[in-house]
Design an enzyme around this catalytic site. Structure first.
Site: not given
Ligand code: 13P
Length: 334
Positions: A177, A219
C-alpha cells in the site's frame, strides 16, 4: 507454502463482488476515531467495537478479508470465540497490518518513511501460525510544495519490496500500500504525477526483490485532487485518471487492485469505484479495502448506544459492504 496457495489466496481476496474491510487501526489511531464520537480508548472498547464489525450477519457475502491490528488478531468475542475463527467460519480471510507506522525521513523535511522491517521475519511466522493469510504494509507519500522527494519514494518502495518478499517467504500474501495522501491543495494532475512515479518505483523494487506478482495485491490510492484544492474533479474524471495511471504502471500479472478510501465520503468512495468498473476492460479486478468508508456510519451508531444500537450499526456495515461489492462489479445504483 506453495506459489499456487499464494495465488489462490490473492485471487480469493478480489473474488467478483467482494472486497476487504480494513479494521487495522493502531491503538493510537482508533483512539482518535473513538475520541471523535466520545468513546474512551480502552482495550475492552476496542474489542467490543471490533466484535460488532466482525460478527455482522452475512458479512462474508461481500467481504473476502479483514485486515486486523496485532491486538485484534489475538482477541475473541465476549463469549470467548477467537475473532479468527468467527472470520474463517464466515468465509473472511484474516489479514494483519505489520508495519510500525511512518517516521520522519532524516534529511528530507516533510517526508516520512515507514518502519517495521527489523524482526519482521519471526513476526510474520507468528502471524501465519495465528491464522493470518495476508499482510499489509502502508507507505505514506505526502504532497506539498517540497515533497515527496525522489528519495522518499525510493526508500518507501524499497521497504515495501523487502516486506513483500518476507511475506511470501512466510506464506502470506503481501498487500502493498503506497498511499498518496489527499491532504493539501494540489490539483488532480499533481496527484497523477506523484502516483505514477510512486507506482513505477514500487513495481521496479518488487521486481528487483524477486516478489512474485501473481501472489501480491496492490492497495492503491485514487488519483484525486487534494482536499483543499478549489477545483475538485468530478467522479468520471477521478475514475478516468486513476484507471489511466494504473494501466500505465501496474503489470497485468497482478491478481487485483483494491483501493483505500483515504478520507473520501462513503458515497464518493463507492461512486469512484463503481465508475472505474463501468469503464470497459482492464487487466485486473478493481475492488475496495476501505477503512473509514466502511466504518464511519457504524461507529457513530455504535458509540451512541453500544448495546442498544449493536444490530443497527451492523446493518450499516452490511449495507456499506453490499454497496461497495456492487461497485466492485460496476453495478451500484447510487
Ligand atoms: P481508509 O479507507 O480509511 O483510508 O483506510 C484504509 C487503510 O487501511 C489505510 O491504510
Amino acid at each position: 507454502m506453495s506459489i499456487e496457495q499464494l495465488e489462490e489466496t490473492a485471487q480469493a481476496m478480489v473474488a467478483p463482488g467482494k472486497g476487504i474491510i480494513a479494521v487495522d487501526e493502531s491503538n493510537a489511531t482508533i483512539g482518535k476515531r473513538f475520541a471523535a464520537v466520545g468513546v474512551e480508548n480502552t482495550e475492552e472498547h476496542r474489542r467490543a467495537y471490533r466484535e460488532m464489525l466482525l460478527t455482522t450477519p452475512r458479512l462474508g457475502e461481500h467481504i473476502s478479508g479483514a485486515i486486523l491490528y496485532d491486538e485484534t488478531l489475538r482477541q475473541a468475542t465476549r463469549t470467548g470465540v477467537p475473532f479468527t475463527r468467527i472470520m474463517t467460519e464466515a468465509g473472511i480471510l484474516p489479514g494483519i497490518k505489520v508495519d510500525k507506522g511512518p517516521v520522519p525521513l532524516a534529511g528530507f523535511p516533510g517526508d516520512v518513511v515507514t518502519e517495521g522491517l527489523d524482526g519482521l521475519r519471526p513476526r510474520l511466522k507468528e502471524y501465519a501460525a495465528l491464522g493470518a493469510k495476508f499482510a499489509k504494509w502502508r507507505a505514506v507519500i505526502a504532497i506539498t510544495e517540497d515533497t515527496p522527494s525522489g528519495t522518499c519514494i525510493e526508500s518507501n518502495c524499497h521497504a515495501l519490496a523487502r516486506y513483500a518478499a518476507l511475506c511470501q517467504e512466510a506464506g502470506l500474501v503481501p498487500m502493498v500500500e503506497p498511499e498518496v495522501l489527499m491532504d493539501g491543495s494540489h490539483d488532480i494532475d499533481v496527484c497523477y504525477e506523484v502516483t505514477e512515479a510512486t507506482l513505477r518505483s514500487l513495481f521496479s523494487a518488487l521486481y528487483e526483490h524477486g516478489v512474485m506478482l501473481e501472489g501480491t495485491i496492490l492497495k492503491a490510492s485514487m488519483v484525486i485532487a487534494g482536499k483543499d484544492c478549489r477545483e475538485q474533479a468530478d467522479v468520471e474524471d477521478v475514475a478516468e485518471a486513476t484507471l489511466r495511471c494504473l494501466k500505465s504502471t501496474v503489470p497485468a500479472a497482478l491478481p487485483g487492485i483494491v483501493f483505500l478510501s483515504g478520507g473520501q465520503s462513503d458515497e464518493k468512495a463507492t461512486a469512484h469505484l463503481d465508475a472505474m468498473n463501468r469503464m470497459g476492460s482492464k487487466p485486473w479486478p478493481l475492488s475496495f479495502s476501505y477503512g473509514r468508508a466502511m466504518q464511519q456510519a457504524a461507529l457513530r451508531l455504535w458509540a451512541a448506544d453500544m448495546t442498544g444500537n449493536f444490530a443497527k450499526a451492523q446493518q450499516t456495515v452490511f449495507q456499506r459492504a453490499r454497496d461497495n461489492g456492487l461497485a466492485a462489479m460496476g453495478r451500484w445504483k447510487g
